[in-house]
Design an enzyme around this catalytic site. Structure first.
Site, PDB file in Angstrom:
ATOM      1  N   TYR A  13     -10.737 -13.337   5.224  1.00  0.00           N
ATOM      2  CA  TYR A  13      -9.599 -14.025   5.818  1.00  0.00           C
ATOM      3  C   TYR A  13      -9.519 -13.767   7.326  1.00  0.00           C
ATOM      4  O   TYR A  13     -10.221 -12.934   7.866  1.00  0.00           O
ATOM      5  CB  TYR A  13      -8.332 -13.554   5.132  1.00  0.00           C
ATOM      6  N   SER A 239      -5.099  -0.301   9.008  1.00  0.00           N
ATOM      7  CA  SER A 239      -5.614  -0.479   7.660  1.00  0.00           C
ATOM      8  C   SER A 239      -4.798  -1.593   7.025  1.00  0.00           C
ATOM      9  O   SER A 239      -3.811  -2.045   7.601  1.00  0.00           O
ATOM     10  CB  SER A 239      -5.438   0.805   6.862  1.00  0.00           C
ATOM     11  N   LYS A 240      -5.224  -2.007   5.841  1.00  0.00           N
ATOM     12  CA  LYS A 240      -4.501  -3.096   5.179  1.00  0.00           C
ATOM     13  C   LYS A 240      -3.028  -2.770   5.014  1.00  0.00           C
ATOM     14  O   LYS A 240      -2.168  -3.625   5.118  1.00  0.00           O
ATOM     15  CB  LYS A 240      -5.104  -3.376   3.813  1.00  0.00           C
ATOM     16  N   ARG A 241      -2.784  -1.503   4.745  1.00  0.00           N
ATOM     17  CA  ARG A 241      -1.403  -1.090   4.511  1.00  0.00           C
ATOM     18  C   ARG A 241      -0.522  -1.280   5.753  1.00  0.00           C
ATOM     19  O   ARG A 241       0.637  -1.585   5.680  1.00  0.00           O
ATOM     20  CB  ARG A 241      -1.364   0.361   4.038  1.00  0.00           C
ATOM     21  N   GLY A 243      -0.917  -3.592   7.949  1.00  0.00           N
ATOM     22  CA  GLY A 243      -0.784  -4.976   8.370  1.00  0.00           C
ATOM     23  C   GLY A 243      -2.098  -5.641   8.726  1.00  0.00           C
ATOM     24  O   GLY A 243      -2.104  -6.778   9.157  1.00  0.00           O
TER      25      GLY A 243
END
Ligand code: GLU
Length: 462
Positions: A13, A239-241, A243
């Protein structure tokens, strides 16, 4: 003409970091009346997918970032790359290297044993003999062996690389003829007329290689701006956490495009201490020379704050339109104006706004226990009955009903405090103690629904 570009590799993405450099590139082009073009770097057939490309385009569409002209797909440009590789071979600026895998491994191991840096040793650079049989060659560029390669970066200043430290005649075409990353980027940036390259500073180490390609092909260099990374509050890579997730997830979470773009423009760029920027202002004020030299810090609180600001300042018509993406379709019956006026100050996200709206529009199917305990003591039922009777008796021809005056009448006639009607009424109408002002809630619900909810609450608690 000033031309910038965004050049994503469609391996997944579009994430926040990529979007931010895209935004910077977009703004800089627009400010200068130039073009912002899009190039999809899809040469890695194993890792690239059409879905990923579509996801990137979808995110751009949502955010209203329009690119100029046709999209360039690297996967469709093999002929062009082959032509330039041939040109370099013909001019003696590149050469075929017949080292086998085994030889390469051997070279690497011996360099490691001697604690030397592992690099190609140039053995085919000036080779004129008969090529070994059965080995498909790679093509290497003749990179400078000594001296410095200077990246004149618009953010970082001059960054100097020592040729002997980094270049080692890197491969520009693999054994199957496929061109390599730094080669195609340089060729495309030139052919697409890119004058300013704005990208993440994780690409800084590629830039000297690209400069070697530019120089070998006799191309003028673009200006480079390498933008420092975005860090989390602990100073680590996002990190994904934190954002670093799909940009479209921000839509799902209820962020507006304006808030997200405003948030991103401030990650690594500033204009005094201004925080709120409309798209038009961003386009007037953005200048890559003001990009900060150090990493920027991602803050969810800041994003929420901006989002709340934009929600508050969006017209009710537009909000109603946006809320359809959160499965909330308001009808004319829903008194959109009063409803959204009462709620839009309370929501940090569109999703939250949709939830708050539903909490008012949906007749309560249960009541919060604590709220009931608190509100339905003493003569609460009697008070609700009295208020219900007032509404029933109100002159239906003189709408809107002035609920506030009716409440005051009950308070005065029964000689009670306002809380004695406010609390049970709130629980009857909303099923809980929190929510916007009762006058707004009743105005939104209308007479029939207010009476129905009062009757339901009386039935449930008497
Ligand atoms: N395709 C690269 C990426 O997605 C960007 C290349 C560039 O901007 O030069 O990281």
């Amino acid at each position: 003409m000033l031309v910038t570009r965004f050049a994503p590799s469609p391996t997944g993405y579009l994430h926040i970091g990529g979007l931010r450099t895209a935004l910077f590139s977009y703004l800089w082009a627009k400010k200068n009346g130039g073009n912002f073009v899009l190039r999809i770097e899809d040469t890695d057939k194993a890792r690239n997918s059409q879905e990923a490309t579509d996801a990137i385009l979808k995110a751009f569409k949502w955010l209203g970032l329009e690119h100029d002209g046709e999209i360039t797909y690297q996967s469709q440009r093999d002929d062009i790359y082959t032509k330039y590789i041939k040109q370099l071979l013909d001019e003696g600026k590149a050469y075929k290297c017949y080292m086998s895998k085994e030889e390469l491994t051997e070279l690497r191991e011996s360099q490691m044993a001697k604690k030397e840096r592992t690099m190609y040793d140039g053995r085919y650079r000036d080779f004129t003999g008969i090529p070994p049989e059965g080995v498909e060659p790679v093509i290497r560029i003749k990179a400078p062996l000594t001296g410095e390669i200077l990246v004149r970066d618009g953010v970082k200043g001059d960054v100097s690389f020592q040729a002997e430290d980094i270049l080692d005649d890197f491969v520009i075409a693999r054994t199957d003829g496929a061109p390599t990353y730094n080669f195609v980027v340089a060729v495309d940036d030139h052919l697409m007329g890119i004058t300013e390259v704005i990208r993440g500073d994780d690409h800084l180490s590629n830039t000297p290689k690209q400069i070697v390609v530019y120089e070998a092909l006799g191309f003028d260099l673009p200006k480079f701006f390498h933008v420092p990374m975005i860090h989390n509050s602990a100073g680590k890579k996002l990190s994904k956490r934190d954002g670093a997730t799909d940009v479209m997830a921000y839509k799902e979470m209820g962020y507006t495009p304006q808030a997200l773009l405003n948030f991103l423009v401030r990650l690594g760029w500033s204009h005094g201490d201004q925080e709120i920027f409309s798209m038009a202002e961003m386009q007037t004020l953005f200048d890559p020379k003001d990009i900060n030299k150090s990493a920027s810090i991602y803050s969810t609180d800041k994003l929420d704050w901006l989002n709340a600001h934009y929600i508050k300042n969006t017209s009710n018509d537009e909000l109603a339109q946006l809320l359809t993406d959160y499965n909330l379709v308001l009808t004319s019956h829903d008194k959109k104006e009063i409803l959204l006026d009462a709620l839009k100050e309370r929501a940090k996200t569109l999703k939250e706004l949709a939830t708050l709206t539903r909490e008012i529009l949906d007749t309560p199917s249960s009541y919060d226990e604590k709220a009931v305990k608190k509100a339905f003591k003493g003569n609460a039922i009697e008070v609700l009955n009295a208020f219900g009777a007032k509404i029933a008796g109100a002159d239906a021809l003189h709408l809107p009903i002035d609920y506030h005056t009716l409440m005051e009448e009950v308070v005065n006639e029964m000689e009670i405090g306002f809380g004695k009607i406010g609390q049970p009424l709130r629980v009857a109408l909303l099923g809980k103690m929190s929510g916007p002002g009762l006058d707004s809630v009743m105005a939104i619900l209308g007479r029939d629904e207010v009476m129905l909810r009062i009757a339901n609450a009386i039935a449930a608690h008497s």
